[in-house]
Scaffold this motif. Structure first.
Motif, PDB file in Angstrom:
ATOM      1  N   GLU A  45      -9.868 -11.916  -5.706  1.00  9.61           N
ATOM      2  CA  GLU A  45     -10.136 -13.263  -5.176  1.00  9.61           C
ATOM      3  C   GLU A  45     -11.630 -13.478  -4.956  1.00  9.61           C
ATOM      4  OE1 GLU A  45      -9.163 -16.950  -4.625  1.00  9.61           O
ATOM      5  OE2 GLU A  45      -7.684 -15.442  -5.121  1.00  9.61           O
ATOM      6  N   CYS A  49     -13.793 -16.136  -7.095  1.00  9.13           N
ATOM      7  CA  CYS A  49     -14.546 -17.200  -6.416  1.00  9.13           C
ATOM      8  C   CYS A  49     -16.021 -17.170  -6.817  1.00  9.13           C
ATOM      9  CB  CYS A  49     -14.390 -17.055  -4.910  1.00  9.13           C
ATOM     10  SG  CYS A  49     -15.050 -18.451  -3.996  1.00  9.13           S
ATOM     11  N   ARG A  52     -16.311 -18.561 -10.337  1.00 11.93           N
ATOM     12  CA  ARG A  52     -16.142 -20.023 -10.301  1.00 11.93           C
ATOM     13  C   ARG A  52     -17.402 -20.712  -9.792  1.00 11.93           C
ATOM     14  NH1 ARG A  52     -11.267 -19.276  -8.214  1.00 11.93           N
ATOM     15  NH2 ARG A  52     -11.986 -19.650  -6.109  1.00 11.93           N
ATOM     16  N   ASN A  53     -17.979 -20.176  -8.717  1.00 12.96           N
ATOM     17  CA  ASN A  53     -19.194 -20.774  -8.160  1.00 12.96           C
ATOM     18  C   ASN A  53     -20.344 -20.721  -9.157  1.00 12.96           C
ATOM     19  OD1 ASN A  53     -17.825 -21.281  -5.807  1.00 12.96           O
ATOM     20  ND2 ASN A  53     -18.676 -19.544  -4.702  1.00 12.96           N
ATOM     21  N   THR A  99     -18.844 -12.049   1.661  1.00 12.99           N
ATOM     22  CA  THR A  99     -19.393 -13.366   1.330  1.00 12.99           C
ATOM     23  C   THR A  99     -20.721 -13.619   2.040  1.00 12.99           C
ATOM     24  OG1 THR A  99     -17.989 -14.340   3.034  1.00 12.99           O
ATOM     25  CG2 THR A  99     -17.192 -14.422   0.765  1.00 12.99           C
TER      26      THR A  99
END
Length: 155
Positions: A45, A49, A52-53, A99
């Motif tokens: 995940e 992410c 995708r970013n 993150t």
């Protein structure tokens, strides 16, 4: 044949940075595939992410880098492009950890994009001045952007 050589000389650095960006995207895809096969849902995940970013900002990056390189000067545009790719790699690797580790890469990544956008706007303005008023400042803009591009390295 000579004309195509002159054209390639004016875009060669932009082509190299574009190729590096494509290779970086391939690295991201391989990393995503490996995490998908690994079975760790949280790691997958995070990588998903991050990919995708990075992909969301990719078309903007390519557009402004090429616009800045063609309208003003390919050297500073390619330099900002390489800097953006380094920062994007830092962001991606940071996002794979936690993150919060990706924040410095994200924040610093705005600077090269902003610089490229400014180069585009100034290049377009210079074109309009040359077209409507007969005043072209391309040589001065090339010098100015070369100097300002070095300032992108200041933290």
């Amino acid at each position: 044949m000579e004309t195509s050589k002159v054209i390639v000389e004016h875009i060669f650095l932009l082509v190299i940075v574009t190729l590096f960006s494509v290779l970086q995207n391939a690295f991201f895809a391989v990393k995503l595939e490996r995490e998908g096969k690994g079975g760790n849902a949280t790691a997958f995940e995070r990588v998903s992410c991050a990919v995708r970013n990075c992909m969301d900002a990719y078309p903007t990056f390519l557009a402004v880098m090429w616009c800045a390189g063609l309208c003003v000067s390919q050297g500073p545009a390619a330099f900002a492009g390489i800097l953006y790719l380094v920062v994007r790699q830092k962001y991606f690797v940071g996002y794979m950890g936690q993150t919060s580790q990706s924040t410095p890469g994200f924040m610093f990544g705005k600077r090269p994009i902003f610089f490229l956008i400014l180069m585009c706007m100034v290049g377009i303005l210079n074109y309009l001045l040359g077209h409507f008023y007969g005043r072209c400042y391309k040589a001065q803009l090339e010098t100015l952007t070369s100097v300002v591009a070095a300032l992108l390295l200041i933290p």
